[in-house]
Design a protein around this motif. Structure first.
Motif, mmCIF file in Angstrom:
data_model
loop_
_atom_site.group_PDB
_atom_site.id
_atom_site.type_symbol
_atom_site.label_atom_id
_atom_site.label_comp_id
_atom_site.label_asym_id
_atom_site.label_seq_id
_atom_site.Cartn_x
_atom_site.Cartn_y
_atom_site.Cartn_z
ATOM 1 N N SER A 114 7.031 4.254 -7.236
ATOM 2 C CA SER A 114 7.458 5.328 -6.335
ATOM 3 C C SER A 114 6.278 5.895 -5.558
ATOM 4 C CB SER A 114 8.150 6.446 -7.123
ATOM 5 O OG SER A 114 9.347 5.972 -7.684
ATOM 6 N N PHE A 115 5.157 6.090 -6.229
ATOM 7 C CA PHE A 115 3.982 6.591 -5.532
ATOM 8 C C PHE A 115 3.411 5.529 -4.605
ATOM 9 C CE2 PHE A 115 -0.477 7.885 -5.059
ATOM 10 C CZ PHE A 115 -0.268 9.152 -4.540
ATOM 11 N N LEU A 116 3.475 4.287 -5.022
ATOM 12 C CA LEU A 116 2.980 3.193 -4.188
ATOM 13 C C LEU A 116 3.751 3.118 -2.867
ATOM 14 C CD1 LEU A 116 0.877 0.962 -4.132
ATOM 15 C CD2 LEU A 116 2.483 -0.513 -5.308
ATOM 16 N N CYS A 117 4.992 3.550 -2.868
ATOM 17 C CA CYS A 117 5.784 3.585 -1.632
ATOM 18 C C CYS A 117 5.142 4.494 -0.596
ATOM 19 C CB CYS A 117 7.200 4.073 -1.920
ATOM 20 S SG CYS A 117 8.169 2.924 -2.901
ATOM 21 N N LEU A 118 4.483 5.554 -1.050
ATOM 22 C CA LEU A 118 3.799 6.467 -0.137
ATOM 23 C C LEU A 118 2.464 5.890 0.324
ATOM 24 C CD1 LEU A 118 4.455 9.792 -2.055
ATOM 25 C CD2 LEU A 118 5.705 8.905 -0.078
ATOM 26 N N VAL A 119 1.812 5.162 -0.567
ATOM 27 C CA VAL A 119 0.495 4.593 -0.267
ATOM 28 C C VAL A 119 0.607 3.389 0.656
ATOM 29 C CG1 VAL A 119 -1.545 3.516 -1.296
ATOM 30 C CG2 VAL A 119 -0.442 5.417 -2.454
ATOM 31 N N LYS A 120 1.622 2.572 0.442
ATOM 32 C CA LYS A 120 1.811 1.342 1.220
ATOM 33 C C LYS A 120 3.243 1.282 1.738
ATOM 34 C CE LYS A 120 -0.267 -2.409 -0.108
ATOM 35 N NZ LYS A 120 -1.452 -2.753 0.605
ATOM 36 N N PRO A 121 3.599 2.171 2.673
ATOM 37 C CA PRO A 121 4.994 2.254 3.122
ATOM 38 C C PRO A 121 5.520 0.991 3.807
ATOM 39 C CG PRO A 121 3.581 3.616 4.507
ATOM 40 C CD PRO A 121 2.732 3.128 3.368
ATOM 41 N N ALA A 122 4.632 0.137 4.307
ATOM 42 C CA ALA A 122 5.081 -1.084 4.986
ATOM 43 C C ALA A 122 5.239 -2.262 4.026
ATOM 44 C CB ALA A 122 4.092 -1.450 6.096
ATOM 45 N N ASP A 123 4.941 -2.051 2.756
ATOM 46 C CA ASP A 123 5.064 -3.132 1.778
ATOM 47 C C ASP A 123 6.528 -3.583 1.717
ATOM 48 O OD1 ASP A 123 5.481 -4.419 -0.903
ATOM 49 O OD2 ASP A 123 3.331 -4.001 -1.057
ATOM 50 N N PRO A 124 6.781 -4.878 1.766
ATOM 51 C CA PRO A 124 8.168 -5.361 1.775
ATOM 52 C C PRO A 124 8.929 -5.059 0.481
ATOM 53 C CG PRO A 124 6.623 -7.201 1.659
ATOM 54 C CD PRO A 124 5.808 -5.958 1.905
ATOM 55 N N ARG A 125 8.228 -4.645 -0.565
ATOM 56 C CA ARG A 125 8.888 -4.338 -1.839
ATOM 57 C C ARG A 125 9.380 -2.899 -1.925
ATOM 58 N NH1 ARG A 125 3.820 -6.376 -5.220
ATOM 59 N NH2 ARG A 125 2.877 -5.302 -3.443
ATOM 60 N N VAL A 126 9.065 -2.072 -0.919
ATOM 61 C CA VAL A 126 9.384 -0.645 -0.972
ATOM 62 C C VAL A 126 10.872 -0.390 -1.190
ATOM 63 C CG1 VAL A 126 9.470 1.468 0.424
ATOM 64 C CG2 VAL A 126 7.346 0.195 0.241
ATOM 65 N N ASP A 127 11.740 -1.058 -0.443
ATOM 66 C CA ASP A 127 13.177 -0.810 -0.600
ATOM 67 C C ASP A 127 13.632 -1.086 -2.027
ATOM 68 O OD1 ASP A 127 13.600 0.062 2.019
ATOM 69 O OD2 ASP A 127 14.010 -1.963 2.740
ATOM 70 N N GLY A 128 13.157 -2.152 -2.601
ATOM 71 C CA GLY A 128 13.512 -2.477 -3.989
ATOM 72 C C GLY A 128 12.980 -1.459 -4.974
ATOM 73 N N TRP A 129 11.730 -1.032 -4.770
ATOM 74 C CA TRP A 129 11.142 -0.030 -5.656
ATOM 75 C C TRP A 129 11.933 1.271 -5.621
ATOM 76 C CZ3 TRP A 129 5.585 -0.954 -3.483
ATOM 77 C CH2 TRP A 129 5.023 -2.091 -4.090
#
Length: 135
Positions: free
Chosen positions: A35-50
């Motif tokens: 969840s925090f990584l979503c803020l750090v790397k918002p363009a990561d393709p795994r964000v929606d899954g996380w």
């Protein structure tokens, strides 16, 4: 905002390592890291899954505070995605905003409920629904 993201970038490796908690069965730790990584790397393709996993985990454990925190991230993510996007993208952002306001209100987190309602008002304005935004 750029400074904050630049300052968080070195944490990405540690957070990804935290995802290894999955290997030892620490689901709560894994959800927190992702969840925090979503803020750090918002363009990561795994964000929606996380984020989907975090919301599912919060629902399955009954953790309403974690639900609110995840809905804040989802609402903002889809709010920005709605700019220049499709009506479906705006509708999805609004749905997350309504859920955020509702869950936050239920648990007495008035400031987070107002946060959701404020984003809903902004989305109404950006789609020309000025009377709705003023309500």
């Amino acid at each position: 905002m750029y400074y904050a993201l630049a300052a968080f970038a070195p944490l990405a490796g540690a957070l990804i390592s935290g995802l290894l908690g999955k290997a030892i069965g620490d689901k709560a730790g894994m959800v927190s890291c992702s969840s925090f990584l979503c803020l750090v790397k918002p363009a990561d393709p795994r964000v929606d899954g996380w984020l989907s996993d975090a919301l599912d985990f919060a629902g399955s454990t009954g953790d309403r505070n974690r639900q609110v925190a995840t809905l804040v991230t989802l609402t903002w993510k889809h709010f920005f995605k709605a700019f220049g996007g499709t009506p479906d993208a705006a509708a999805q952002a609004e749905e997350f905003g309504r859920r955020l306001a509702g869950v936050a209100e239920e648990i007495g987190a008035g400031e987070m409920a107002e946060h959701g309602r404020s984003l809903l008002a902004l989305m109404a304005r950006m789609t020309g629904r000025f009377d709705e935004a003023a309500a």
